[in-house]
Design an enzyme around this catalytic site. Structure first.
Site, PDB file in Angstrom:
ATOM      1  N   LYS A  25      -0.857   3.340  15.760  1.00 23.45           N
ATOM      2  CA  LYS A  25      -0.002   2.160  15.847  1.00 23.45           C
ATOM      3  C   LYS A  25      -0.459   1.272  16.998  1.00 23.45           C
ATOM      4  O   LYS A  25      -0.684   1.751  18.115  1.00 23.45           O
ATOM      5  CB  LYS A  25       1.454   2.571  16.061  1.00 23.45           C
ATOM      6  CG  LYS A  25       2.089   3.263  14.856  1.00 23.45           C
ATOM      7  CD  LYS A  25       2.262   2.312  13.695  1.00 23.45           C
ATOM      8  CE  LYS A  25       2.956   2.995  12.523  1.00 23.45           C
ATOM      9  NZ  LYS A  25       3.151   2.066  11.384  1.00 23.45           N
ATOM     10  N   LYS A  80       3.416   2.552  -0.897  1.00 23.37           N
ATOM     11  CA  LYS A  80       4.499   3.509  -0.709  1.00 23.37           C
ATOM     12  C   LYS A  80       5.323   3.542  -1.992  1.00 23.37           C
ATOM     13  O   LYS A  80       5.748   2.491  -2.489  1.00 23.37           O
ATOM     14  CB  LYS A  80       5.376   3.117   0.484  1.00 23.37           C
ATOM     15  CG  LYS A  80       4.669   3.181   1.834  1.00 23.37           C
ATOM     16  CD  LYS A  80       5.604   2.736   2.947  1.00 23.37           C
ATOM     17  CE  LYS A  80       5.001   2.966   4.333  1.00 23.37           C
ATOM     18  NZ  LYS A  80       3.864   2.101   4.622  1.00 23.37           N
TER      19      LYS A  80
END
Length: 325
Positions: free
Chosen positions: A109, A214
């Protein structure tokens, strides 16, 4: 497809849990999700708390597909999985990576609010130092401007990047960044697919080299497979900080894709200090064997939310069920 189950049946099948995290991820230290046991297996309804009912209803559709219809037949029995490093300090990275087995790919991240590019570089550099041969990808969650993204990715690419996920917020900005980098760093679209009213717009705009998919935000495994086929781009399957039940849905999607050129982001249960299944669905030697996930009654009881939180989730279930109806 299948008929929408009656609301009363879903309420009876629902378990709401609060799963503690080992480290903060997306600002979350406790992850609440609902899991439902249907005739075809277990499904997970876990939109983040801030999501509205319209967006959340797609997550319910995915849970119902898993529990009441079942997943498509797999074309592979094992799926490679990446480790995920949250926006922690460089000093914390060895402890985060220690919870993963057989590391070959790491997603890091970056562009976290309140942090600097130097902190991002320290984090990426620490991973590269520990894992000199690993594939490294970064995820900005749309946190940069075009200029910031181009400068940051040119800097971070000194460590060797497999690709950069959602460096900027909009599809137009993604296309700008991709043109400016001219192939030096591949660009992956995540939010521009799962949060867009038209999930194929990013492919038509030439804004990405690959898609991060997703299942839950797109309405289930079958719909996600359709989007990948229509987009004509390589796909990476990712999770949304799910329990093992939700990871099982992502694993079913990855197992059913005709081609799977990249490791998938399905390792986030390793960031949790609690789960609904035993054993948890975590990567072993850099991958996961495809299998069904069954929630454990003792774990459902241990992590059950208080009555007022269960009522909150049941209210959300009722509203989303009405939208699907």
């Amino acid at each position: 497809m299948f008929s929408l189950p009656p609301l009363e049946e879903l309420v009876a099948a629902a378990h709401v849990v609060a799963l503690p995290m080992r480290v903060k991820f997306r600002g979350v230290m406790v992850r609440e999700v609902m899991v439902l046991e249907g005739p075809a297996g277990w499904g997970e309804f876990g939109p983040f708390l801030e999501y509205d009912d319209e967006e959340s209803s797609r997550w319910l559709a995915s849970a119902l597909e898993a529990g009441w219809l079942g997943h498509p037949e797999p074309v592979r029995s094992r799926v490679p999985v990446n480790a995920t490093v949250p926006a922690v300090s460089a000093e914390q990275i060895p402890a985060v990576l220690a919870s993963y087995d057989g590391l070959q790919t790491v997603k890091i991240k970056v562009a976290e609010a309140g942090q600097s590019l130097s902190e991002d570089a320290a984090r990426v550099g620490a991973v590269r130092h520990l894992l000199p041969d690993a594939n490294i990808r970064v995820d900005a969650n749309g946190g940069w401007s075009v200029g910031q993204a181009v400068a940051a990715l040119r800097m971070l690419n000194v460590f060797g990047l497999e690709y950069a996920e959602q460096p900027v917020a909009s599809i137009g900005e993604m296309a700008e960044v991709r043109r400016a980098l001219d192939g030096a760093v591949l660009i992956a679209a995540d939010e521009s697919v799962r949060k867009a009213s038209d999930p194929l717009a990013v492919a038509r705009a030439g804004a990405a080299d690959l898609l991060v998919i997703k299942a839950a935000p797109l309405g289930g495994v079958r719909r996600a497979l359709e989007i990948v086929a229509e987009a004509g781009l390589p796909a990476v399957v990712s999770s949304a900080l799910d329990s093992s039940v939700g990871i099982g849905t992502g694993l079913a999607l990855a197992a059913a894709l005709p081609e799977l050129p990249y490791a998938c982001g399905l390792g986030t249960v390793s960031l949790m200090a609690g789960d609904v299944a035993a054993p948890s669905l975590v990567a072993v030697n850099g991958g996961m064997d495809v299998r069904d996930v069954v929630a454990d009654a003792d774990l459902l009881a241990r992590f059950a939310v208080p009555a007022e939180r269960r009522d909150w989730w049941l209210g959300r279930l009722r509203r989303c069920h009405a939208l699907l109806r």
